[in-house]
Design a protein around this motif. Structure first.
Motif, PDB file in Angstrom:
ATOM      1  N   MET A   1     -10.879  38.753 -46.938  1.00 14.91           N
ATOM      2  CA  MET A   1     -10.584  39.544 -48.112  1.00 14.91           C
ATOM      3  C   MET A   1      -9.070  39.728 -48.223  1.00 14.91           C
ATOM      4  SD  MET A   1     -11.904  43.294 -48.804  1.00 14.91           S
ATOM      5  CE  MET A   1     -11.849  44.161 -50.233  1.00 14.91           C
ATOM      6  N   ILE A   2      -8.538  39.491 -49.400  1.00 20.64           N
ATOM      7  CA  ILE A   2      -7.105  39.652 -49.650  1.00 20.64           C
ATOM      8  C   ILE A   2      -6.816  41.127 -49.906  1.00 20.64           C
ATOM      9  CG2 ILE A   2      -5.202  39.066 -51.190  1.00 20.64           C
ATOM     10  CD1 ILE A   2      -6.046  36.582 -49.910  1.00 20.64           C
ATOM     11  N   SER A   3      -5.763  41.642 -49.284  1.00 20.97           N
ATOM     12  CA  SER A   3      -5.343  43.015 -49.574  1.00 20.97           C
ATOM     13  C   SER A   3      -3.840  43.025 -49.821  1.00 20.97           C
ATOM     14  CB  SER A   3      -5.723  43.963 -48.441  1.00 20.97           C
ATOM     15  OG  SER A   3      -5.066  43.602 -47.255  1.00 20.97           O
ATOM     16  N   PHE A   4      -3.461  43.723 -50.883  1.00 22.69           N
ATOM     17  CA  PHE A   4      -2.055  43.830 -51.264  1.00 22.69           C
ATOM     18  C   PHE A   4      -1.449  45.078 -50.642  1.00 22.69           C
ATOM     19  CE2 PHE A   4      -3.721  40.960 -54.364  1.00 22.69           C
ATOM     20  CZ  PHE A   4      -2.680  40.086 -54.599  1.00 22.69           C
ATOM     21  N   SER A   5      -0.142  45.032 -50.388  1.00 24.84           N
ATOM     22  CA  SER A   5       0.534  46.176 -49.784  1.00 24.84           C
ATOM     23  C   SER A   5       0.654  47.337 -50.769  1.00 24.84           C
ATOM     24  CB  SER A   5       1.908  45.780 -49.245  1.00 24.84           C
ATOM     25  OG  SER A   5       2.733  45.316 -50.283  1.00 24.84           O
ATOM     26  N   LYS A   6       0.575  47.052 -52.080  1.00 24.59           N
ATOM     27  CA  LYS A   6       0.590  48.079 -53.121  1.00 24.59           C
ATOM     28  C   LYS A   6      -0.518  47.774 -54.118  1.00 24.59           C
ATOM     29  CE  LYS A   6       5.590  48.786 -53.155  1.00 24.59           C
ATOM     30  NZ  LYS A   6       6.786  48.761 -54.002  1.00 24.59           N
ATOM     31  N   ARG A   7      -1.026  48.811 -54.725  1.00 28.63           N
ATOM     32  CA  ARG A   7      -2.058  48.622 -55.750  1.00 28.63           C
ATOM     33  C   ARG A   7      -1.463  48.024 -57.025  1.00 28.63           C
ATOM     34  NH1 ARG A   7      -7.170  51.275 -57.388  1.00 28.63           N
ATOM     35  NH2 ARG A   7      -7.183  51.224 -59.657  1.00 28.63           N
ATOM     36  N   ARG A   8      -0.258  48.443 -57.373  1.00 29.51           N
ATOM     37  CA  ARG A   8       0.402  47.976 -58.587  1.00 29.51           C
ATOM     38  C   ARG A   8       1.876  47.749 -58.290  1.00 29.51           C
ATOM     39  NH1 ARG A   8      -0.404  50.417 -64.480  1.00 29.51           N
ATOM     40  NH2 ARG A   8      -2.484  49.909 -63.794  1.00 29.51           N
ATOM     41  N   TYR A   9       2.417  46.687 -58.848  1.00 29.17           N
ATOM     42  CA  TYR A   9       3.844  46.386 -58.728  1.00 29.17           C
ATOM     43  C   TYR A   9       4.480  46.524 -60.093  1.00 29.17           C
ATOM     44  CZ  TYR A   9       2.747  44.381 -54.183  1.00 29.17           C
ATOM     45  OH  TYR A   9       2.326  44.206 -52.886  1.00 29.17           O
ATOM     46  N   ARG A  10       5.589  47.242 -60.158  1.00 30.02           N
ATOM     47  CA  ARG A  10       6.337  47.394 -61.404  1.00 30.02           C
ATOM     48  C   ARG A  10       7.786  47.054 -61.117  1.00 30.02           C
ATOM     49  NH1 ARG A  10       4.053  51.346 -65.423  1.00 30.02           N
ATOM     50  NH2 ARG A  10       1.966  51.759 -64.649  1.00 30.02           N
ATOM     51  N   ALA A  11       8.417  46.430 -62.089  1.00 25.74           N
ATOM     52  CA  ALA A  11       9.820  46.056 -61.924  1.00 25.74           C
ATOM     53  C   ALA A  11      10.469  45.922 -63.286  1.00 25.74           C
ATOM     54  CB  ALA A  11       9.934  44.738 -61.169  1.00 25.74           C
ATOM     55  N   SER A  12      11.771  45.993 -63.300  1.00 29.89           N
ATOM     56  CA  SER A  12      12.526  45.743 -64.516  1.00 29.89           C
ATOM     57  C   SER A  12      13.760  44.948 -64.135  1.00 29.89           C
ATOM     58  CB  SER A  12      12.914  47.053 -65.209  1.00 29.89           C
ATOM     59  OG  SER A  12      13.723  47.822 -64.360  1.00 29.89           O
ATOM     60  N   VAL A  13      14.333  44.317 -65.133  1.00 31.59           N
ATOM     61  CA  VAL A  13      15.502  43.480 -64.884  1.00 31.59           C
ATOM     62  C   VAL A  13      16.426  43.571 -66.097  1.00 31.59           C
ATOM     63  CG1 VAL A  13      14.381  41.390 -65.768  1.00 31.59           C
ATOM     64  CG2 VAL A  13      16.268  41.185 -64.159  1.00 31.59           C
ATOM     65  N   GLN A  14      17.713  43.558 -65.852  1.00 27.71           N
ATOM     66  CA  GLN A  14      18.696  43.581 -66.935  1.00 27.71           C
ATOM     67  C   GLN A  14      18.650  42.261 -67.704  1.00 27.71           C
ATOM     68  OE1 GLN A  14      20.808  46.096 -67.827  1.00 27.71           O
ATOM     69  NE2 GLN A  14      19.843  47.386 -66.287  1.00 27.71           N
ATOM     70  N   VAL A  15      18.861  42.328 -68.993  1.00 30.11           N
ATOM     71  CA  VAL A  15      18.884  41.124 -69.830  1.00 30.11           C
ATOM     72  C   VAL A  15      19.952  40.150 -69.344  1.00 30.11           C
ATOM     73  CG1 VAL A  15      19.313  40.288 -72.174  1.00 30.11           C
ATOM     74  CG2 VAL A  15      17.988  42.356 -71.829  1.00 30.11           C
ATOM     75  N   THR A  16      21.017  40.661 -68.781  1.00 29.47           N
ATOM     76  CA  THR A  16      22.133  39.823 -68.328  1.00 29.47           C
ATOM     77  C   THR A  16      22.005  39.367 -66.877  1.00 29.47           C
ATOM     78  OG1 THR A  16      23.365  41.817 -67.736  1.00 29.47           O
ATOM     79  CG2 THR A  16      23.727  40.894 -69.953  1.00 29.47           C
ATOM     80  N   ALA A  17      20.851  39.583 -66.259  1.00 30.19           N
ATOM     81  CA  ALA A  17      20.670  39.179 -64.860  1.00 30.19           C
ATOM     82  C   ALA A  17      20.843  37.673 -64.724  1.00 30.19           C
ATOM     83  CB  ALA A  17      19.291  39.586 -64.372  1.00 30.19           C
ATOM     84  N   PRO A  18      21.615  37.226 -63.723  1.00 31.26           N
ATOM     85  CA  PRO A  18      21.837  35.790 -63.555  1.00 31.26           C
ATOM     86  C   PRO A  18      20.590  35.042 -63.084  1.00 31.26           C
ATOM     87  CG  PRO A  18      22.969  37.026 -61.839  1.00 31.26           C
ATOM     88  CD  PRO A  18      22.359  38.023 -62.762  1.00 31.26           C
ATOM     89  N   LEU A  19      20.564  33.757 -63.372  1.00 33.13           N
ATOM     90  CA  LEU A  19      19.508  32.862 -62.936  1.00 33.13           C
ATOM     91  C   LEU A  19      19.260  33.039 -61.447  1.00 33.13           C
ATOM     92  CD1 LEU A  19      17.706  30.356 -63.571  1.00 33.13           C
ATOM     93  CD2 LEU A  19      19.676  28.981 -62.960  1.00 33.13           C
ATOM     94  N   GLY A  20      18.013  33.133 -61.044  1.00 35.24           N
ATOM     95  CA  GLY A  20      17.666  33.250 -59.632  1.00 35.24           C
ATOM     96  C   GLY A  20      17.605  34.675 -59.107  1.00 35.24           C
ATOM     97  N   THR A  21      17.934  35.668 -59.950  1.00 31.80           N
ATOM     98  CA  THR A  21      17.874  37.055 -59.520  1.00 31.80           C
ATOM     99  C   THR A  21      16.444  37.410 -59.120  1.00 31.80           C
ATOM    100  OG1 THR A  21      19.668  37.718 -60.985  1.00 31.80           O
ATOM    101  CG2 THR A  21      18.178  39.460 -60.279  1.00 31.80           C
ATOM    102  N   SER A  22      16.261  37.981 -57.929  1.00 27.43           N
ATOM    103  CA  SER A  22      14.945  38.428 -57.488  1.00 27.43           C
ATOM    104  C   SER A  22      14.612  39.743 -58.164  1.00 27.43           C
ATOM    105  CB  SER A  22      14.919  38.613 -55.972  1.00 27.43           C
ATOM    106  OG  SER A  22      15.106  37.379 -55.339  1.00 27.43           O
ATOM    107  N   ILE A  23      13.422  39.837 -58.714  1.00 30.13           N
ATOM    108  CA  ILE A  23      13.001  41.012 -59.454  1.00 30.13           C
ATOM    109  C   ILE A  23      12.093  41.900 -58.607  1.00 30.13           C
ATOM    110  CG2 ILE A  23      11.819  41.833 -61.524  1.00 30.13           C
ATOM    111  CD1 ILE A  23      12.542  39.051 -62.728  1.00 30.13           C
TER     112      ILE A  23
END
Length: 69
Positions: A1-23
């Motif tokens: 059975m797969i279990s995730f470390s969090k029930r839900r993941y939320r993130a945001s990123v700036q429009v100007t974030a460079p290519l390859g930025t980890s979110i």
């Protein structure tokens, strides 16, 4: 059975974030099986994910979600 470390993941990123930025990094385990977990994006904002028109990508082995454009 797969279990995730969090029930839900939320993130945001700036429009100007460079290519390859980890979110966000998703973490899961396959319990006692020691089998590798592979990640993929199923939907974005309740819409099916279209890899050809994607602005983001997820590394299938690390679970890291990155900016593509």
């Amino acid at each position: 059975m797969i279990s995730f470390s969090k029930r839900r993941y939320r993130a945001s990123v700036q429009v100007t974030a460079p290519l390859g930025t980890s979110i966000v990094t998703v973490r899961a385990s396959a319990g006692n099986s020691n089998r590798p977990v592979h990640y993929y994006i199923a939907s974005v904002n309740s819409k099916l994910y279209n890899a050809e028109a994607a602005l983001f990508d997820m590394d299938s082995t690390t679970g890291i979600y990155n900016v593509l454009v």
